[in-house]
Scaffold this motif. Structure first.
Motif, PDB file in Angstrom:
ATOM      1  N   ASP A  17      38.296  39.195  39.603  1.00 44.50           N
ATOM      2  CA  ASP A  17      39.095  38.599  38.523  1.00 44.50           C
ATOM      3  C   ASP A  17      39.775  37.358  39.082  1.00 44.50           C
ATOM      4  N   ASN A  35      46.626  50.807  21.149  1.00 45.06           N
ATOM      5  CA  ASN A  35      45.803  51.479  20.151  1.00 45.06           C
ATOM      6  C   ASN A  35      44.358  51.422  20.665  1.00 45.06           C
ATOM      7  N   GLU A 350      34.715  40.498  24.454  1.00 45.04           N
ATOM      8  CA  GLU A 350      35.064  39.422  23.521  1.00 45.04           C
ATOM      9  C   GLU A 350      34.397  38.097  23.830  1.00 45.04           C
TER      10      GLU A 350
HETATM   11  C1  LIG Z   1      48.939  40.928  21.697  1.00 43.42           C
HETATM   12  C2  LIG Z   1      47.624  41.669  21.732  1.00 43.42           C
HETATM   13  C3  LIG Z   1      47.581  42.993  21.296  1.00 43.42           C
HETATM   14  C4  LIG Z   1      46.356  43.686  21.286  1.00 43.42           C
HETATM   15  N1  LIG Z   1      46.356  44.995  20.899  1.00 43.42           N
HETATM   16  C5  LIG Z   1      45.189  45.682  20.858  1.00 43.42           C
HETATM   17  C6  LIG Z   1      45.169  47.060  20.488  1.00 43.42           C
HETATM   18  O1  LIG Z   1      46.218  47.701  20.298  1.00 43.42           O
HETATM   19  N2  LIG Z   1      43.955  47.671  20.387  1.00 43.42           N
HETATM   20  C7  LIG Z   1      42.774  47.011  20.629  1.00 43.42           C
HETATM   21  O2  LIG Z   1      41.707  47.610  20.484  1.00 43.42           O
HETATM   22  N3  LIG Z   1      42.778  45.734  21.080  1.00 43.42           N
HETATM   23  C8  LIG Z   1      43.947  45.056  21.184  1.00 43.42           C
HETATM   24  N4  LIG Z   1      43.948  43.752  21.624  1.00 43.42           N
HETATM   25  C9  LIG Z   1      42.659  43.129  21.986  1.00 43.42           C
HETATM   26  C10 LIG Z   1      42.136  43.574  23.369  1.00 43.42           C
HETATM   27  O3  LIG Z   1      43.173  43.442  24.324  1.00 43.42           O
HETATM   28  C11 LIG Z   1      40.924  42.738  23.736  1.00 43.42           C
HETATM   29  O4  LIG Z   1      39.946  42.909  22.729  1.00 43.42           O
HETATM   30  C12 LIG Z   1      40.301  43.116  25.087  1.00 43.42           C
HETATM   31  O5  LIG Z   1      41.246  43.056  26.120  1.00 43.42           O
HETATM   32  C13 LIG Z   1      39.159  42.170  25.409  1.00 43.42           C
HETATM   33  O6  LIG Z   1      38.566  42.612  26.606  1.00 43.42           O
HETATM   34  P1  LIG Z   1      37.560  41.706  27.435  1.00 43.42           P
HETATM   35  O7  LIG Z   1      37.207  42.482  28.656  1.00 43.42           O
HETATM   36  O8  LIG Z   1      36.478  41.203  26.574  1.00 43.42           O
HETATM   37  O9  LIG Z   1      38.415  40.414  27.853  1.00 43.42           O
HETATM   38  P2  LIG Z   1      39.833  40.289  28.570  1.00 43.42           P
HETATM   39  O10 LIG Z   1      40.624  41.541  28.460  1.00 43.42           O
HETATM   40  O11 LIG Z   1      40.396  39.014  28.035  1.00 43.42           O
HETATM   41  O12 LIG Z   1      39.470  40.107  30.103  1.00 43.42           O
HETATM   42  C14 LIG Z   1      38.832  38.959  30.601  1.00 43.42           C
HETATM   43  C15 LIG Z   1      39.103  38.877  32.092  1.00 43.42           C
HETATM   44  O13 LIG Z   1      38.243  37.913  32.671  1.00 43.42           O
HETATM   45  C16 LIG Z   1      38.993  37.192  33.637  1.00 43.42           C
HETATM   46  N5  LIG Z   1      38.292  35.884  33.800  1.00 43.42           N
HETATM   47  C17 LIG Z   1      38.078  34.950  32.849  1.00 43.42           C
HETATM   48  N6  LIG Z   1      37.369  33.916  33.353  1.00 43.42           N
HETATM   49  C18 LIG Z   1      37.091  34.243  34.641  1.00 43.42           C
HETATM   50  C19 LIG Z   1      36.335  33.590  35.673  1.00 43.42           C
HETATM   51  N7  LIG Z   1      35.722  32.415  35.485  1.00 43.42           N
HETATM   52  N8  LIG Z   1      36.264  34.199  36.888  1.00 43.42           N
HETATM   53  C20 LIG Z   1      36.886  35.408  37.115  1.00 43.42           C
HETATM   54  N9  LIG Z   1      37.586  36.067  36.167  1.00 43.42           N
HETATM   55  C21 LIG Z   1      37.686  35.495  34.945  1.00 43.42           C
HETATM   56  C22 LIG Z   1      40.375  37.077  33.037  1.00 43.42           C
HETATM   57  O14 LIG Z   1      41.353  36.817  34.036  1.00 43.42           O
HETATM   58  C23 LIG Z   1      40.529  38.454  32.408  1.00 43.42           C
HETATM   59  O15 LIG Z   1      41.120  39.393  33.261  1.00 43.42           O
HETATM   60  C24 LIG Z   1      45.155  43.052  21.700  1.00 43.42           C
HETATM   61  C25 LIG Z   1      45.203  41.728  22.169  1.00 43.42           C
HETATM   62  C26 LIG Z   1      46.422  41.045  22.195  1.00 43.42           C
HETATM   63  C27 LIG Z   1      46.454  39.625  22.708  1.00 43.42           C
END
Ligand SMILES: Cc1cc2nc3c(=O)[nH]c(=O)nc-3n(C[C@H](O)[C@H](O)[C@H](O)COP(=O)(O)OP(=O)(O)OC[C@H]3O[C@@H](n4cnc5c(N)ncnc54)[C@H](O)[C@@H]3O)c2cc1C
Length: 393
Positions: A17, A35, A350
């Motif tokens: 990360d 949630n 995402e």
């Molecule tokens: C305020 C808020 C409340 C939410 N509440 C909920 C909820 O209650 N229930 C629910 O289902 N969802 C909720 N969500 C949405 C949920 O958090 C996201 O859908 C989920 O975290 C997305 O996961 P992901 O792994 O796709 O991306 P992320 O969690 O965004 O993780 C991406 C990771 O990649 C890393 N990264 C990015 N680019 C690079 C790179 N080039 N090299 C190395 N590392 C990198 C970042 O540092 C990060 O750690 C909420 C979001 C927010 C903002």
């Protein structure tokens, strides 16, 4: 999630990360009550997502809400509960304990963690994948059999505008839909007088109607506008209306207001007879033309309570949205979530071009895709167990 499935299958996994710790977005999500999934039946569940139906049938069907809840409860030792809204939450509503339990488990499964390293290059050659990782010490290549990216969709990334990671894939000709805010609040030009009374308060049980449809739930008044389920579901720039008392018809409201015997002003009748929440009362008081507020005929005031006009000026920026739309197009991926143009490179979460409402669908979509990508990797590296009981389900 992908690291979990792979490490449990005995694969040597490194988790990178760019930040100094993992799961920051999960912690942000936990700040408003984590949630994790939803109790709607599976066919209704998969219908919540944009993107190809066959993708979601396969991905959510392959790691269902029940599988995910069992994973949280049994493998991460974190109790969950079903809220009255049909949403599942972790018992303490916070993400910190879940995240700690998960990183502990991954450490036990011998996953190597590498923090503070940003991926700035990816190459797929001769069955191997090479990542270029940037740190304060410089750029370094890292070689793997396969890689799963889960880089997120750019919401809640205020320091990155535009997002840096898409360049990694654009260089390789991978096609994107531009990122846009999803599940975002909308801007509304509130008066200072209204904000003084209602900022940070809920408009309870209102129905928001826009050209996208209608949605009943609590909405939150914020300094810049409006947040909450109704606006996340049907928010769209332009005129909208709020039904501030959806449980009563216009005729019933009028009857109630006229039933007051004392000589009260229209607004005092509303206050006395309709039991509206303080924010709704403040909205009527501060955002209704004087001639309507003073009209003792009451019809125009009732019409306003049932369809309060609101101008939604536009969504909050991506950096302040709960999630994002846009990302890598599904046409770039095979059914196992491997990029056609980069064999051995998988992607999940995402960063792919899908949207879903709040209610646990976002995290469930991400973890189910993580499982699907991990299973794809196991197959690619010849470690898949093809028995029906394979995997964390
Ligand atoms: C305020 C808020 C409340 C939410 N509440 C909920 C909820 O209650 N229930 C629910 O289902 N969802 C909720 N969500 C949405 C949920 O958090 C996201 O859908 C989920 O975290 C997305 O996961 P992901 O792994 O796709 O991306 P992320 O969690 O965004 O993780 C991406 C990771 O990649 C890393 N990264 C990015 N680019 C690079 C790179 N080039 N090299 C190395 N590392 C990198 C970042 O540092 C990060 O750690 C909420 C979001 C927010 C903002």
């Amino acid at each position: 999630m992908a690291a979990d499935v792979l490490a449990e299958a005995g694969v040597d996994v490194t988790l990178f990360d760019k930040r100094s710790s993992p799961g920051r977005k999960l912690l942000v999500a936990g700040s408003s009550g984590l949630n994790v999934t939803n109790a709607v039946p599976l066919d209704e569940f998969v219908a919540q997502y944009t993107g190809p139906a066959e993708h979601w049938n396969s991905v959510i069907g392959g790691f269902t809400p029940k599988n995910w809840l069992r994973h949280i409860e049994n493998k991460l030792g974190t109790p969950t509960f079903l809220g009255t809204s049909g949403r599942y939450f972790v018992e303490d509503m916070k993400a910190a304990s879940l995240l700690r339990a998960w990183t502990d488990r991954l450490h036990e499964l011998a996953v190597h963690f590498e923090y503070g390293l940003e991926c700035i290059g990816v190459e797929s050659k001769g069955g191997r994948v090479t990542l270029t990782m940037r740190s304060a010490a410089g750029d370094e290549p890292h070689d793997f059999d396969a890689v799963c990216f889960a880089l997120g969709g750019g919401s809640w990334e205020p320091k990155e505008d535009p997002l840096r990671w898409p360049a990694l894939f654009r260089e390789r000709g991978v096609e994107f839909e531009a990122f846009r805010p999803a599940n975002a609040g909308y801007r509304v030009a509130w008066s200072e007088a209204f904000l003084k009374e209602a900022e940070g308060q809920p408009l309870k049980g209102v129905v928001l109607t826009t050209p996208k449809g209608s949605r009943k739930a609590d909405a939150m008044v914020t300094r810049y506008g409006i947040e909450g389920t109704p606006v996340y579901f049907v928010g769209v720039t332009g005129p909208a209306t709020l039904d501030l008392q959806p449980d009563l018809s216009d005729a019933k409201l009028l009857e109630r207001l006229r039933a007051v015997k004392e000589n009260l002003s229209p607004i005092r009748r509303v206050k006395k007879q309709l039991h509206l929440c303080p924010a709704a009362l403040a909205l009527i008081f501060h955002h209704t033309p004087k001639e309507v507020l003073e009209d003792r005929g009451l019809e125009r005031l009732v019409a306003r309570i049932k369809a309060f006009p609101l101008e939604l000026l536009g969504p909050q920026p991506l950096a302040e949205a709960i999630s994002s739309g846009g990302g890598i197009r599904f046409s770039e991926l095979d059914p196992a979530l491997m990029l056609h143009k980069l064999p051995g490179v998988f992607a999940a979460g995402e960063m792919l071009d899908w949207e879903a409402p709040t209610g646990g669908f976002l995290i469930q979509g991400c973890v189910s895709e993580g499982v699907a990508a991990a299973r794809g990797i196991l197959k690619r590296i010849g470690r898949a167990d093809d028995s029906p009981s394979a995997g964390p389900a």
